[in-house]
Design an enzyme around this catalytic site. Structure first.
Site, short mmCIF file in Angstrom:
data_model
loop_
_atom_site.label_atom_id
_atom_site.label_comp_id
_atom_site.label_asym_id
_atom_site.label_seq_id
_atom_site.Cartn_x
_atom_site.Cartn_y
_atom_site.Cartn_z
N PRO A 1 4.58 -5.26 -0.75
CA PRO A 1 4.57 -4.07 -1.61
C PRO A 1 4.46 -4.44 -3.09
O PRO A 1 5.06 -5.42 -3.53
CB PRO A 1 5.93 -3.43 -1.33
CG PRO A 1 6.81 -4.58 -1.00
CD PRO A 1 5.95 -5.59 -0.30
N ARG B 1 -5.44 3.34 -15.58
CA ARG B 1 -5.49 3.99 -14.26
C ARG B 1 -6.22 5.32 -14.24
O ARG B 1 -7.04 5.55 -13.35
CB ARG B 1 -4.08 4.11 -13.67
CG ARG B 1 -3.40 2.74 -13.49
CD ARG B 1 -2.06 2.83 -12.79
NE ARG B 1 -2.23 3.33 -11.44
CZ ARG B 1 -1.92 4.56 -11.05
NH1 ARG B 1 -1.37 5.41 -11.88
NH2 ARG B 1 -2.14 4.93 -9.81
N GLY C 1 0.76 -1.24 0.00
CA GLY C 1 0.00 0.00 0.00
C GLY C 1 0.79 1.29 0.00
O GLY C 1 0.23 2.35 -0.25
N ARG D 1 3.20 -1.59 -5.88
CA ARG D 1 3.45 -0.31 -6.55
C ARG D 1 4.83 0.27 -6.20
O ARG D 1 5.54 0.77 -7.07
CB ARG D 1 2.35 0.67 -6.13
CG ARG D 1 2.36 2.00 -6.86
CD ARG D 1 1.37 2.98 -6.22
NE ARG D 1 0.06 2.40 -6.04
CZ ARG D 1 -0.88 2.36 -6.98
NH1 ARG D 1 -0.66 2.89 -8.16
NH2 ARG D 1 -2.05 1.81 -6.73
N CYS E 1 -13.01 4.82 -28.47
CA CYS E 1 -14.31 5.48 -28.56
C CYS E 1 -15.06 5.44 -27.24
O CYS E 1 -16.04 4.70 -27.07
CB CYS E 1 -15.12 4.87 -29.70
SG CYS E 1 -14.37 5.27 -31.27
N GLU E 2 -14.55 6.19 -26.28
CA GLU E 2 -15.13 6.38 -24.95
C GLU E 2 -14.67 7.75 -24.48
O GLU E 2 -13.47 8.04 -24.59
CB GLU E 2 -14.58 5.36 -23.93
CG GLU E 2 -14.91 3.93 -24.18
CD GLU E 2 -16.21 3.49 -23.53
OE1 GLU E 2 -16.76 4.23 -22.68
OE2 GLU E 2 -16.67 2.39 -23.88
C1 LIG Z 1 -2.80 -5.24 -4.28
C2 LIG Z 1 -2.34 -5.84 -3.00
C3 LIG Z 1 -1.09 -5.52 -2.48
C4 LIG Z 1 -0.15 -4.53 -3.13
O1 LIG Z 1 -0.60 -3.22 -3.01
P1 LIG Z 1 0.37 -2.01 -3.45
O2 LIG Z 1 -0.43 -0.80 -3.20
O3 LIG Z 1 0.68 -2.21 -4.87
O4 LIG Z 1 1.57 -2.09 -2.59
C5 LIG Z 1 -0.67 -6.16 -1.34
N1 LIG Z 1 -1.47 -7.06 -0.71
C6 LIG Z 1 -2.69 -7.38 -1.17
C7 LIG Z 1 -3.51 -8.38 -0.44
C8 LIG Z 1 -3.17 -6.78 -2.32
O5 LIG Z 1 -4.38 -7.09 -2.78
#
Ligand SMILES: *Cc1c(COP(=O)(O)O)cnc(C)c1O
Length: 424
Positions: free
Chosen positions: A279, A317, A242, A281, A346-347
């Site tokens: 992690p 995204r 996250g 992202r 086409c959106e």
């Molecule tokens: C998507 C997800 C992550 C990774 O989230 P990031 O924001 O990319 O770090 C980690 N754990 C679970 C259970 C997820 O669904």
């Protein structure tokens, strides 16, 4: 920090000019930097080293970017894998990520998926409901095995991020409400196919403040205490992923991995559990760009429309989460202009940004969407019968096409019309 920079007036990925990749592969194309992703993996591992008891495991969230070459690179750099489907499990194993470094998350695991992962081996299943625990126990019993599990707790904490990437509130489908946790662990302890040993949490993505994470971890800590008082042994705590990534000037600045590690060390000091992290992202987000060419500049009511050859099907995204991507010319002139950047689909949702001041470009010029390494190519689709975007991995002076463009002929080749008649 990343390895995309101007050299001699043109944007490079490490030692490779993006113009050379566009000329060889065509556009749109995703381009990833090995040095950037390996650096992020190391920074994260260092940030949490020494946290918890026993060696922490950083399990890369495969869904962020499941390209085989990316997984191989990250596995070799020392990361495990957090998978959410049997397809991701297979990809992680194919990248030689060891079974004991894989956790299996997700609310909808089927009995088939459970059975294959259990037989193939893994560190643990992160179980999201008591119903799932019962099914997993039956699958494991049928194999004569015990499935190692942790329950995912929904701490009911607002993550302060976009609603569609928030996962830890009572209105989200994920995890077991904290109030029901004791009951779930109590029932699971009596299920013959389960070895209950862990607890997990993951509250959302692109978090730019540590506060909601700290709140969630505090709740997890309280639960660990309560569970132990009831006689459960909790030896593993998985703190999810996250952490947000920087998107550039004017965008919220996320906490550093080091600050995250310091917070984790403080909050978990008395837990006496091994710690896992997931992690996604953070590892790959800034390691990738989407390279695209301007097809046409069309006058608009206010600002001109910059129509590029990448669409919402290539990079979802902005359409999905109103995500911001920094946009830069591959050969900037120093002049700036204000434009709307859109794709050919086409959106009306195929709009990357409106009224953005950016490098001035014209028809035929190359631009990049930055921070496209996570949740970019993996979410791409072929809407409007557009090819699936190719992917290129750069390593120093060399580059490789790590996913070919899947064109409309290849997509059509899997379509068929052969009637089945049950009466025959
Ligand atoms: C998507 C997800 C992550 C990774 O989230 P990031 O924001 O990319 O770090 C980690 N754990 C679970 C259970 C997820 O669904």
């Amino acid at each position: 920090m990343d390895h995309f920079e101007l050299r001699g007036g043109a944007l490079h990925c490490e030692g490779v000019p993006l113009e050379a990749i566009a000329a060889a592969v065509g556009t749109p194309v995703y381009v990833y930097s090995t040095a950037t992703m390996v650096r992020h993996a190391r920074v994260m591992m260092e940030a949490v080293s020494g946290c918890g008891s026993g060696a922490p495991l950083v399990a890369y969230a495969v869904k962020a970017n499941p390209n085989a070459a990316v997984l191989k690179t990250l596995g070799d750099a020392g990361l495990g894998a957090d998978v959410v489907s049997i397809g991701e499990y297979r990809r992680a194993r194919a990248a030689r990520i060891a079974a004991e470094r894989i956790v299996f998350s997700g609310v909808g695991k089927t009995a088939e998926e459970m059975g294959e992962a259990l037989a193939g081996g893994l560190l643990q299943f992160n179980v999201e409901s008591i119903e799932e625990a019962r099914m997993l126990s039956a699958v494991a019993t049928a194999q004569g095995r015990e499935a190692p599990i942790g329950f995912r707790i929904n701490p009911d904490v607002a993550a302060g991020t976009h609603a569609k990437i928030t996962t830890g509130t009572a209105d989200n489908k994920f995890g077991i409400p904290a109030a029901e946790a004791l009951g779930a662990y109590g029932e699971a302890a009596g299920l013959p196919g389960l070895a209950v040993r862990g607890i997990t949490v993951h509250i959302g993505s692109q978090l730019t403040s540590l506060d909601p994470l700290e709140q969630a971890f505090e709740r997890l800590g309280e639960l660990i205490g309560a569970l132990r008082r009831q006689g459960h042994s909790i030896s593993v705590a998985d703190l999810g992923g996250g952490l947000g990534v920087p998107h550039g000037p004017g965008q919220p600045e996320p906490p550093s991995p080091a600050a995250y590690g310091t917070m984790v060390r403080r909050v978990t000091a008395t837990w006496d559990t091994r710690l896992l992290f997931e992690p996604g992202r953070l590892i790959v987000g800034n390691a990738g760009v989407l390279l695209t060419r301007v097809v046409r500049v069309k006058p608009g009511a206010r600002d001109p429309w910059l129509i590029v050859d990448a669409g919402m099907n290539d990079l979802m995204r902005p359409a999905l989460y109103d995500a911001y991507h920094r946009i830069e010319a591959v050969r900037p002139t120093g002049h700036r202009s204000t434009v709307n950047v859109v794709g050919p689909v086409c959106e009306s949702g195929d709009t990357f940004t409106m009224g953005r001041e950016m490098d001035e470009v014209s028809e035929g010029d190359l631009i990049v969407f930055r921070t496209a390494g996570a949740y970019g190519a993996t979410l791409a689709n072929s809407y409007n019968s557009r090819p699936l975007t190719p992917e290129v991995l750069v390593d120093g002076q060399r580059w490789a096409l790590v996913r070919r463009r899947v064109d409309v002929d290849a997509l059509a080749a899997v379509q068929d019309l052969a009637w089945e008649n049950p009466a025959d």
